[in-house]
Design a protein around this motif. Structure first.
Motif, mmCIF file in Angstrom:
data_model
loop_
_atom_site.group_PDB
_atom_site.id
_atom_site.type_symbol
_atom_site.label_atom_id
_atom_site.label_comp_id
_atom_site.label_asym_id
_atom_site.label_seq_id
_atom_site.Cartn_x
_atom_site.Cartn_y
_atom_site.Cartn_z
ATOM 1 N N VAL A 73 -4.327 -102.288 -7.766
ATOM 2 C CA VAL A 73 -5.213 -101.126 -7.733
ATOM 3 C C VAL A 73 -4.718 -100.132 -6.690
ATOM 4 N N ARG A 74 -4.770 -98.844 -7.029
ATOM 5 C CA ARG A 74 -4.443 -97.774 -6.084
ATOM 6 C C ARG A 74 -5.318 -96.564 -6.404
ATOM 7 N N ARG A 75 -5.801 -95.909 -5.376
ATOM 8 C CA ARG A 75 -6.641 -94.732 -5.573
ATOM 9 C C ARG A 75 -5.817 -93.600 -6.171
ATOM 10 N N GLN A 76 -6.378 -92.930 -7.169
ATOM 11 C CA GLN A 76 -5.682 -91.818 -7.802
ATOM 12 C C GLN A 76 -5.535 -90.669 -6.820
ATOM 13 N N GLY A 77 -4.360 -90.053 -6.813
ATOM 14 C CA GLY A 77 -4.109 -88.911 -5.951
ATOM 15 C C GLY A 77 -3.623 -89.283 -4.565
ATOM 16 N N ASN A 78 -3.525 -90.577 -4.262
ATOM 17 C CA ASN A 78 -3.105 -90.987 -2.930
ATOM 18 C C ASN A 78 -1.668 -90.584 -2.622
ATOM 19 N N VAL A 79 -0.778 -90.684 -3.595
ATOM 20 C CA VAL A 79 0.628 -90.367 -3.353
ATOM 21 C C VAL A 79 0.783 -88.880 -3.037
ATOM 22 N N GLY A 80 0.135 -88.031 -3.808
ATOM 23 C CA GLY A 80 0.213 -86.586 -3.560
ATOM 24 C C GLY A 80 -0.386 -86.196 -2.223
ATOM 25 N N LYS A 81 -1.536 -86.808 -1.896
ATOM 26 C CA LYS A 81 -2.172 -86.518 -0.621
ATOM 27 C C LYS A 81 -1.278 -86.966 0.539
ATOM 28 N N GLY A 82 -0.665 -88.135 0.405
ATOM 29 C CA GLY A 82 0.244 -88.630 1.431
ATOM 30 C C GLY A 82 1.459 -87.733 1.593
ATOM 31 N N ALA A 83 1.968 -87.229 0.467
ATOM 32 C CA ALA A 83 3.121 -86.327 0.532
ATOM 33 C C ALA A 83 2.765 -85.033 1.264
ATOM 34 N N TRP A 84 1.586 -84.486 0.987
ATOM 35 C CA TRP A 84 1.159 -83.260 1.665
ATOM 36 C C TRP A 84 0.979 -83.470 3.161
ATOM 37 N N VAL A 85 0.312 -84.546 3.534
ATOM 38 C CA VAL A 85 0.094 -84.828 4.952
ATOM 39 C C VAL A 85 1.429 -85.053 5.649
ATOM 40 N N GLY A 86 2.306 -85.799 5.010
ATOM 41 C CA GLY A 86 3.637 -86.039 5.578
ATOM 42 C C GLY A 86 4.450 -84.766 5.710
ATOM 43 N N ALA A 87 4.370 -83.897 4.712
ATOM 44 C CA ALA A 87 5.126 -82.644 4.746
ATOM 45 C C ALA A 87 4.666 -81.750 5.888
ATOM 46 N N VAL A 88 3.363 -81.596 6.021
ATOM 47 C CA VAL A 88 2.839 -80.731 7.081
ATOM 48 C C VAL A 88 3.138 -81.322 8.453
ATOM 49 N N SER A 89 2.904 -82.616 8.613
ATOM 50 C CA SER A 89 3.168 -83.262 9.903
ATOM 51 C C SER A 89 4.645 -83.183 10.255
ATOM 52 N N GLY A 90 5.501 -83.500 9.292
ATOM 53 C CA GLY A 90 6.948 -83.442 9.540
ATOM 54 C C GLY A 90 7.437 -82.041 9.843
ATOM 55 N N ALA A 91 6.889 -81.052 9.148
ATOM 56 C CA ALA A 91 7.308 -79.669 9.388
ATOM 57 C C ALA A 91 6.907 -79.214 10.785
ATOM 58 N N VAL A 92 5.698 -79.554 11.219
ATOM 59 C CA VAL A 92 5.248 -79.151 12.552
ATOM 60 C C VAL A 92 6.093 -79.830 13.629
ATOM 61 N N ILE A 93 6.280 -81.133 13.492
ATOM 62 C CA ILE A 93 7.074 -81.862 14.487
ATOM 63 C C ILE A 93 8.517 -81.363 14.488
ATOM 64 N N GLY A 94 9.080 -81.178 13.300
ATOM 65 C CA GLY A 94 10.454 -80.672 13.204
ATOM 66 C C GLY A 94 10.604 -79.280 13.793
ATOM 67 N N ALA A 95 9.618 -78.424 13.566
ATOM 68 C CA ALA A 95 9.678 -77.058 14.108
ATOM 69 C C ALA A 95 9.599 -77.080 15.628
ATOM 70 N N VAL A 96 8.748 -77.909 16.176
ATOM 71 C CA VAL A 96 8.631 -78.008 17.638
ATOM 72 C C VAL A 96 9.932 -78.523 18.239
ATOM 73 N N ILE A 97 10.497 -79.555 17.639
ATOM 74 C CA ILE A 97 11.766 -80.093 18.147
ATOM 75 C C ILE A 97 12.878 -79.066 17.990
ATOM 76 N N GLY A 98 12.948 -78.407 16.840
ATOM 77 C CA GLY A 98 13.980 -77.384 16.621
ATOM 78 C C GLY A 98 13.846 -76.218 17.579
ATOM 79 N N PHE A 99 12.618 -75.810 17.858
ATOM 80 C CA PHE A 99 12.384 -74.695 18.776
ATOM 81 C C PHE A 99 12.776 -75.065 20.205
ATOM 82 N N SER A 100 12.392 -76.260 20.633
ATOM 83 C CA SER A 100 12.618 -76.636 22.027
ATOM 84 C C SER A 100 14.044 -77.083 22.309
#
Length: 162
Positions: A73-100
């Motif tokens: 069993v897996r909740r519907q939409g979990n993969v897409g939601k995880g991808a969005w959260v991962g994308a935003v988190s990774g982009a913010v962390i990557g931007a901070v590291i790239g900037f600094s």
């Protein structure tokens, strides 16, 4: 004036009822029978006598516990939601590291942040999708007793208790 008051009241009632409305959580399910046949669909109902899933074209598939080998069993939409959260988190962390970390005279801090955000967002998307793609597994082995012991947990995932 009365029309405006009525419309305002109607809008308020509508807003209150929609905020308190509960969403039905849908779960994808994979059923393996004792004959090693596999079926997938959406979990519809679970009771003592049968497990009901909605297959393709919303056809009801019913399984008696003695014919079930295992359930995933897996909740519907979990993969897409995880991808969005991962994308935003990774982009913010990557931007901070790239900037600094940009100290080169040829690369500005803005372009370092952009490059870091792109790389971090891509990696975060993959990690988020992989992490949220996990399935809960239930082993029945054709045993009605094993099915009945797992029934309360299965019913938590089912929108209907037939």
């Amino acid at each position: 004036m009365k029309t405006l008051s009525f419309l305002s009241l109607l809008t308020l009632v509508f807003a209150i009822t929609t905020t308190n409305a509960q969403k039905v959580k849908m779960y994808k399910i994979w059923v393996t029978t004792v004959n090693q046949d596999q079926f997938k669909g959406t979990l519809h109902a679970a009771n003592q006598d049968e497990l009901v899933i909605l297959g393709e074209n919303f056809t009801e598939l019913k399984f008696v516990p003695q014919n079930i080998q295992g359930i995933k069993v897996r909740r519907q939409g979990n993969v897409g939601k995880g991808a969005w959260v991962g994308a935003v988190s990774g982009a913010v962390i990557g931007a901070v590291i790239g900037f600094s970390s940009t100290e080169d005279a040829y690369i500005t801090q803005g372009s370092g942040a952009l490059f870091g955000g792109l790389i971090g967002g891509s990696v975060g998307t993959l990690f988020g999708a992989v992490i949220k793609s996990g399935r809960k597994k239930f082993l029945i082995n054709g045993s009605k007793d094993a099915y009945l012991s797992l029934l309360p947990r299965l019913q938590q995932y089912a929108p209907q208790k037939v």
